[in-house]
Design an enzyme around this catalytic site. Structure first.
Site, PDB file in Angstrom:
ATOM      1  N   ASP A 191      18.350 -15.752  39.585  1.00 49.60           N
ATOM      2  CA  ASP A 191      18.294 -15.158  38.212  1.00 49.60           C
ATOM      3  C   ASP A 191      19.049 -15.878  37.151  1.00 49.60           C
ATOM      4  OD1 ASP A 191      17.900 -12.805  36.228  1.00 49.60           O
ATOM      5  OD2 ASP A 191      16.548 -12.038  37.966  1.00 49.60           O
ATOM      6  N   VAL A 247      10.031 -14.416  35.809  1.00 52.21           N
ATOM      7  CA  VAL A 247      10.944 -14.229  34.596  1.00 52.21           C
ATOM      8  C   VAL A 247      10.225 -13.543  33.425  1.00 52.21           C
ATOM      9  CG1 VAL A 247      12.266 -16.492  35.361  1.00 52.21           C
ATOM     10  CG2 VAL A 247      10.386 -16.611  33.679  1.00 52.21           C
ATOM     11  N   LYS A 254       9.276 -19.234  30.432  1.00 54.27           N
ATOM     12  CA  LYS A 254       8.632 -19.927  31.734  1.00 54.27           C
ATOM     13  C   LYS A 254       8.729 -21.295  31.636  1.00 54.27           C
ATOM     14  CE  LYS A 254       6.005 -16.120  32.504  1.00 54.27           C
ATOM     15  NZ  LYS A 254       6.421 -15.081  33.589  1.00 54.27           N
ATOM     16  N   SER A 272       1.130 -12.299  33.650  1.00 51.72           N
ATOM     17  CA  SER A 272       0.057 -11.254  33.569  1.00 51.72           C
ATOM     18  C   SER A 272      -0.988 -11.992  32.528  1.00 51.72           C
ATOM     19  CB  SER A 272       0.523  -9.873  33.262  1.00 51.72           C
ATOM     20  OG  SER A 272       1.450  -9.530  33.848  1.00 51.72           O
ATOM     21  N   HIS A 276      -0.592 -13.569  41.213  1.00 52.83           N
ATOM     22  CA  HIS A 276      -0.415 -12.517  40.337  1.00 52.83           C
ATOM     23  C   HIS A 276      -0.279 -11.198  41.329  1.00 52.83           C
ATOM     24  CE1 HIS A 276      -1.897  -9.469  37.085  1.00 52.83           C
ATOM     25  NE2 HIS A 276      -0.702  -9.730  37.020  1.00 52.83           N
ATOM     26  N   GLU A 332      -3.881 -11.214  42.998  1.00 52.67           N
ATOM     27  CA  GLU A 332      -4.962 -12.272  42.357  1.00 52.67           C
ATOM     28  C   GLU A 332      -4.574 -13.798  42.384  1.00 52.67           C
ATOM     29  OE1 GLU A 332      -7.351 -10.370  38.766  1.00 52.67           O
ATOM     30  OE2 GLU A 332      -5.216 -10.585  38.355  1.00 52.67           O
ATOM     31  N   ASN A 338      -6.941  -6.768  35.288  1.00 53.99           N
ATOM     32  CA  ASN A 338      -6.142  -6.233  34.016  1.00 53.99           C
ATOM     33  C   ASN A 338      -7.445  -6.402  32.948  1.00 53.99           C
ATOM     34  OD1 ASN A 338      -3.898  -5.927  35.016  1.00 53.99           O
ATOM     35  ND2 ASN A 338      -2.876  -7.594  34.215  1.00 53.99           N
TER      36      ASN A 338
HETATM   37  P1  NAD Z   1      11.768  -7.953  34.449  1.00 51.81           P
HETATM   38  O1  NAD Z   1      12.318  -8.044  32.978  1.00 51.81           O
HETATM   39  O2  NAD Z   1      11.973  -6.913  35.104  1.00 51.81           O
HETATM   40  O3  NAD Z   1      12.347  -9.191  35.025  1.00 51.81           O
HETATM   41  C1  NAD Z   1      12.436 -10.339  34.655  1.00 51.81           C
HETATM   42  C2  NAD Z   1      13.710 -11.251  35.097  1.00 51.81           C
HETATM   43  O4  NAD Z   1      13.554 -12.504  34.893  1.00 51.81           O
HETATM   44  C3  NAD Z   1      14.975 -10.495  34.722  1.00 51.81           C
HETATM   45  O5  NAD Z   1      15.746 -10.078  36.067  1.00 51.81           O
HETATM   46  C4  NAD Z   1      15.582 -11.807  34.293  1.00 51.81           C
HETATM   47  O6  NAD Z   1      17.119 -11.610  34.210  1.00 51.81           O
HETATM   48  C5  NAD Z   1      14.835 -12.838  34.767  1.00 51.81           C
HETATM   49  N1  NAD Z   1      14.851 -14.098  33.847  1.00 51.81           N
HETATM   50  C6  NAD Z   1      14.592 -14.212  32.473  1.00 51.81           C
HETATM   51  N2  NAD Z   1      14.783 -15.400  31.910  1.00 51.81           N
HETATM   52  C7  NAD Z   1      15.489 -16.084  33.107  1.00 51.81           C
HETATM   53  C8  NAD Z   1      15.747 -17.355  33.134  1.00 51.81           C
HETATM   54  N3  NAD Z   1      15.703 -18.369  32.239  1.00 51.81           N
HETATM   55  N4  NAD Z   1      16.194 -17.799  34.442  1.00 51.81           N
HETATM   56  C9  NAD Z   1      16.114 -17.161  35.455  1.00 51.81           C
HETATM   57  N5  NAD Z   1      15.924 -15.631  35.255  1.00 51.81           N
HETATM   58  C10 NAD Z   1      15.297 -15.218  34.366  1.00 51.81           C
HETATM   59  O7  NAD Z   1      10.135  -8.242  34.184  1.00 51.81           O
HETATM   60  P2  NAD Z   1       8.777  -7.835  35.302  1.00 51.81           P
HETATM   61  O8  NAD Z   1       8.301  -6.735  34.787  1.00 51.81           O
HETATM   62  O9  NAD Z   1       9.280  -8.193  36.621  1.00 51.81           O
HETATM   63  O10 NAD Z   1       8.009  -9.362  34.872  1.00 51.81           O
HETATM   64  C11 NAD Z   1       8.083 -10.539  35.480  1.00 51.81           C
HETATM   65  C12 NAD Z   1       6.836 -11.237  35.289  1.00 51.81           C
HETATM   66  O11 NAD Z   1       5.902 -10.559  36.142  1.00 51.81           O
HETATM   67  C13 NAD Z   1       6.174 -11.388  34.074  1.00 51.81           C
HETATM   68  O12 NAD Z   1       5.655 -12.649  33.972  1.00 51.81           O
HETATM   69  C14 NAD Z   1       5.219 -10.316  33.984  1.00 51.81           C
HETATM   70  O13 NAD Z   1       3.965 -10.534  33.200  1.00 51.81           O
HETATM   71  C15 NAD Z   1       4.709 -10.316  35.314  1.00 51.81           C
HETATM   72  N6  NAD Z   1       4.134  -9.209  35.896  1.00 51.81           N
HETATM   73  C16 NAD Z   1       4.731  -7.877  35.589  1.00 51.81           C
HETATM   74  C17 NAD Z   1       4.021  -6.881  36.117  1.00 51.81           C
HETATM   75  C18 NAD Z   1       4.602  -5.293  36.049  1.00 51.81           C
HETATM   76  O14 NAD Z   1       3.969  -4.332  36.136  1.00 51.81           O
HETATM   77  N7  NAD Z   1       5.938  -5.391  35.529  1.00 51.81           N
HETATM   78  C19 NAD Z   1       3.110  -6.806  37.011  1.00 51.81           C
HETATM   79  C20 NAD Z   1       2.278  -8.210  37.169  1.00 51.81           C
HETATM   80  C21 NAD Z   1       3.039  -9.164  36.766  1.00 51.81           C
END
Ligand code: NAD
Length: 756
Positions: free
Chosen positions: A371, A428, A435, A457, A478, A490, A528
């Site tokens: 992270d 992230v 990304k 997503s 996913h 997915e 979704n």
């Molecule tokens: P989140 O904000 O809880 O976590 C993101 C993490 O990424 C954080 O810990 C942050 O510190 C870290 N991060 C950000 N920039 C970074 C970098 N440059 N290097 C390393 N770490 C970095 O977000 P989330 O809800 O866990 O979502 C993460 C991904 O999963 C997104 O792409 C989201 O679309 C996808 N997603 C989310 C869900 C959901 O329900 N929350 C479901 C499916 C997919």
């Protein structure tokens, strides 16, 4: 006997061992049942045999009945009249019942030695022995999960469990299909002994040996005509003066339990599921008659379920198709095993990343969590520790296993630690620039052969793959939230994704014991895209002035696990607003504003009603206590009435129910027609496990096929005329309806259509 062996020891104890050749698990199929029947005939008739131990040579006991066998039964009786078909299935089922009963009443002590999991029919084989010895195996599951696929126990399970435990304690096992760890089964009284894994047969034999004399005395008394003879090892229901624990339906204590049971079924599932009702009826009627008659009652209800389209659909999607997908139905065959050894999780300290890291470590994979900062990454370990300790407290995991799991997770903010990872999953922030940055940073250290996966997503996988030096090794994996609980994953193929990346993703999902569907890259992928329709439909209804409670209840009444407004609160209202904004930007002039859009934006921006995370959204949430648990129930926010004034005449709930089912199902057909999903099994399995689409239907395609594509088309046409294009039938549906086909016939080559 190919599947069951029999060996008699010096004490006259027969060891009957289930060991189906060429299979990792034993199952009850026609051949194995026949072989077990032959073993039972032998142990009952051979005077040299004084007692019996039933065991398995596999690491587990018996996984359950082979559901394909039940499918085969349906095919065999397909041409018969309803009565004849029922008679056949009743007869086949009763033959197993009779066999198990013969062993139970042969007058010789019978113990089971269970090395691991025994489920469904497998557990019924165990229940039909007198003394049950189970290995101390924290992976083992004991239970009767038939209800989960629209069936019920059909080998005495309902009658034996209820007579052992009483109706109250038996209810979660029978009606919810809850399975138990050995320690829980011991506590409940379903098993008598837990011993170290290598000692089950020895312990079972010791019990049998101690009861041989009792068996001989009993058999001699019976042979001399003593009708009242009994033996201490016989089951309680074969003892004189047996009484059902807690009382039967005609007793003051038992009556309210049955009354409550019926009410509970309606409350939990709105009468949508045939199986719990059939189980309750079998128990209600069964406990009022002698045991042998009760078995016939159970078989009657079982037969009815086997022949119903509901159970056929549920078995197909929830079991047969699910298993086929898990076994790699879409895995490229010529790619060797690609199991993940070392996984990198980027953004692993976040909500999704921490879940992915935890589940992967639980599956035995080494995980490097990365992270932005060391502290951020450490959150993944804290999360895994909390989860593991919860399981230890519940007796579902040993402390040693918890430690092993945690030791597999290392945390870092240093990309060079990713060296040696064969798969990386990024989770992230949902922003293309972030990304891109992590893709580039990690590829510097990853081996050439590593696969890079994104958990995005909304961002197209093919776009993200452009940032990679190796787009053929780039893929979408996913997960759904919460990762620990949600069974579906997915897998998204980008334009350039190659076979090895696909195989890697599928092997990874298999290691995590989740269910994969493989989809093509498209906006919102598959799940979704459909769940958004569900939520959006509720927004339309709000805009029409439908009572919020009526909206939520109508959705629950078609079997959706969570109402659309409650679900929207969970996923966050601001996320919806954000998605609407990006969609608007992407579509430009083609974007059609939703009639509730401005008012929902107002809820978010002006009123800060962001949903569950803000404790206010469509619902109001009670304060959380110091322990993090909320006290009290959420309730719909009364202020909704001001934002969405109620229409003076409220619609019929049946219309709302049809709308919810139709709008989701037609979107699923569109995803199939557009080629986002190519396999009808994935459409159904993905719907049920991805967003909880009414499981009683077997999924949207099964729903349409059973209703009849022609009738479904009529629903679409009528609703499209009244409410708009979101109901418009795709050409594929029109074509299938016009040709009198079903989707399963066209896409899966099923010969027999199930349309009513
Ligand atoms: P989140 O904000 O809880 O976590 C993101 C993490 O990424 C954080 O810990 C942050 O510190 C870290 N991060 C950000 N920039 C970074 C970098 N440059 N290097 C390393 N770490 C970095 O977000 P989330 O809800 O866990 O979502 C993460 C991904 O999963 C997104 O792409 C989201 O679309 C996808 N997603 C989310 C869900 C959901 O329900 N929350 C479901 C499916 C997919």
């Amino acid at each position: 006997m190919k599947n069951v062996t029999l060996a008699i020891d010096a004490d006259g104890i027969a060891l009957v061992t289930w060991d189906m050749p060429g299979r990792s698990m034993n199952v009850l199929d026609e051949a194995s049942i026949r072989d077990y029947g032959a073993a039972i005939d032998e142990v009952c008739s051979n005077d040299a045999i004084k007692g019996v131990v039933v065991t398995s040579a596999k690491k587990d006991f018996i996984a359950g009945a082979d559901l394909a066998m039940l499918g085969g039964w349906s095919a065999k009786v397909a041409g018969l009249s309803a009565v004849e078909a029922a008679k056949q299935i009743f007869g086949w089922t009763m033959s197993l019942q009779t066999m198990l009963r013969k062993l139970e009443t042969c007058g010789k002590p019978v113990a089971s030695a269970v090395p691991g999991t025994a489920l469904g029919g497998g557990f019924e084989v165990v229940l039909a022995t007198h003394h049950r010895v189970v290995a101390a195996n924290d992976r083992a599951q004991l239970g009767l999960p038939e209800v989960k696929v629209g069936l019920m126990p059909g080998a005495g399970g309902t009658q034996r469990v209820v007579r052992m435990l009483g109706v109250m304690a038996a209810a979660p096992l029978l009606m919810e299909g809850k399975s138990l760890a050995p320690a829980e089964a011991l506590k409940a009284g379903l098993v008598q002994q837990i011993v170290p894994p290598g000692e089950i047969v020895e312990a079972a034999k010791a019990w049998v040996k101690a009861n041989i004399a009792e068996g001989e005395r009993y058999r001699a008394a019976k042979a001399s005509g003593d009708k009242k003879a009994t033996a201490s090892f016989l089951p309680a229901w074969d003892q004189p003066k047996y009484k059902l624990p807690g009382g039967g339906p005609q007793t003051p204590t038992g009556f309210p339990v049955f009354m409550g049971g019926g009410a509970m079924i309606r409350k939990n599932s709105y009468g949508l599921y045939d199986a719990p009702q059939a189980i309750l009826s079998a128990v209600y009627e069964g406990v009022q008659v002698p045991f042998d008659a009760a078995l016939k009652i159970e078989t009657g209800y079982f037969t009815k379920l086997v022949l119903s389209p509901q159970s056929k659909n549920m078995i197909r999607s929830l079991f047969v198709s699910k298993q086929a997908l898990e076994k790699g139905a879409h895995r490229p065959h010529d790619v060797p095993d690609m199991s993940v050894k070392k996984l990198g999780v980027l953004g692993g300290g976040g909500f999704m990343g921490a879940g992915i890291a935890n589940v992967a470590a639980g599956a035995g994979i080494e995980v490097v969590v990365l992270d932005q900062t060391e502290e951020g990454a450490a959150k993944a370990k804290a999360h895994a520790e909390k989860e593991a300790m919860g399981r230890v407290a519940k007796g579902r995991m040993t402390e040693a296993k918890a430690k092993e799991l945690l030791d597999r997770i290392t945390t870092t903010s240093d990309y060079s630690k990713l060296a040696g990872c064969d798969l990386v999953v990024e989770a992230v922030f949902e922003h293309p620039d972030v990304k891109r940055q992590v893709i580039e940073a990690s590829e510097k250290y990853l081996p050439e052969t590593a696969v890079f996966a994104s958990n995005t997503s909304t961002i197209p996988i093919s776009d993200l793959a452009e940032r990679s030096k190796r787009p053929e090794r780039f893929i979408g994996i996913h997960f759904f939230s919460p990762v620990e609980k949600m069974p579906l994953v997915e897998i998204i193929k980008g334009r350039k994704t190659g076979d090895e990346a696909l195989a890697k993703a599928l092997d990874f999902v298999r290691q995590m014991k989740k269910t994969p569907i493989v989809v093509n890259d498209a906006r919102f992928f598959y799940a979704n895209r459909c769940v958004l329709r569900y939520i959006e439909e509720a927004h339309y209804m709000l805009a029409e002035g439908v009572k919020p409670a009526l909206i939520e209840n109508a959705a629950r009444m078609i079997g959706m696990p969570v109402g659309p407004l409650a679900l929207n609160d969970e996923t966050a209202l601001d996320l919806g607003v954000k998605i609407a904004k990006t969609t608007k930007a992407a579509l430009g002039a083609a974007y059609k504003e939703h009639p509730a859009e401005a008012r929902i934006e107002d809820m978010v921006v002006r009123l800060g009603r962001l949903g569950r995370k803000a404790s206010k959204g469509f619902y109001e949430y009670p304060e959380r206590g110091a322990d993090g648990k909320s006290n009290g129930k959420k309730r719909l926010w009364p202020g909704l009435a001001e934002l969405f004034p109620l229409a003076p005449v409220q619609p019929d709930v049946e219309e709302l129910k049809t709308r919810f089912l139709t709008v989701q199902a037609v979107e699923a057909v569109r995803a199939l027609a557009d080629g986002v999903v190519e396999d009808v099994r994935e459409v159904d399995v993905g719907a049920i496990f991805g967003w909880g689409f009414a499981p009683w239907t077997g999924g949207p395609i099964s729903y349409i096929d059973t209703l009849g594509p022609g009738r479904f088309l009529a629903d679409c046409d009528r609703l499209a005329a009244k409410f708009g294009d979101r109901y418009a039938a795709p050409a594929l549906l029109r074509d299938i309806a016009a040709k009198g086909e079903t989707f399963y016939r066209r896409f899966a080559g099923e010969a027999e259509d199930q349309a009513a």
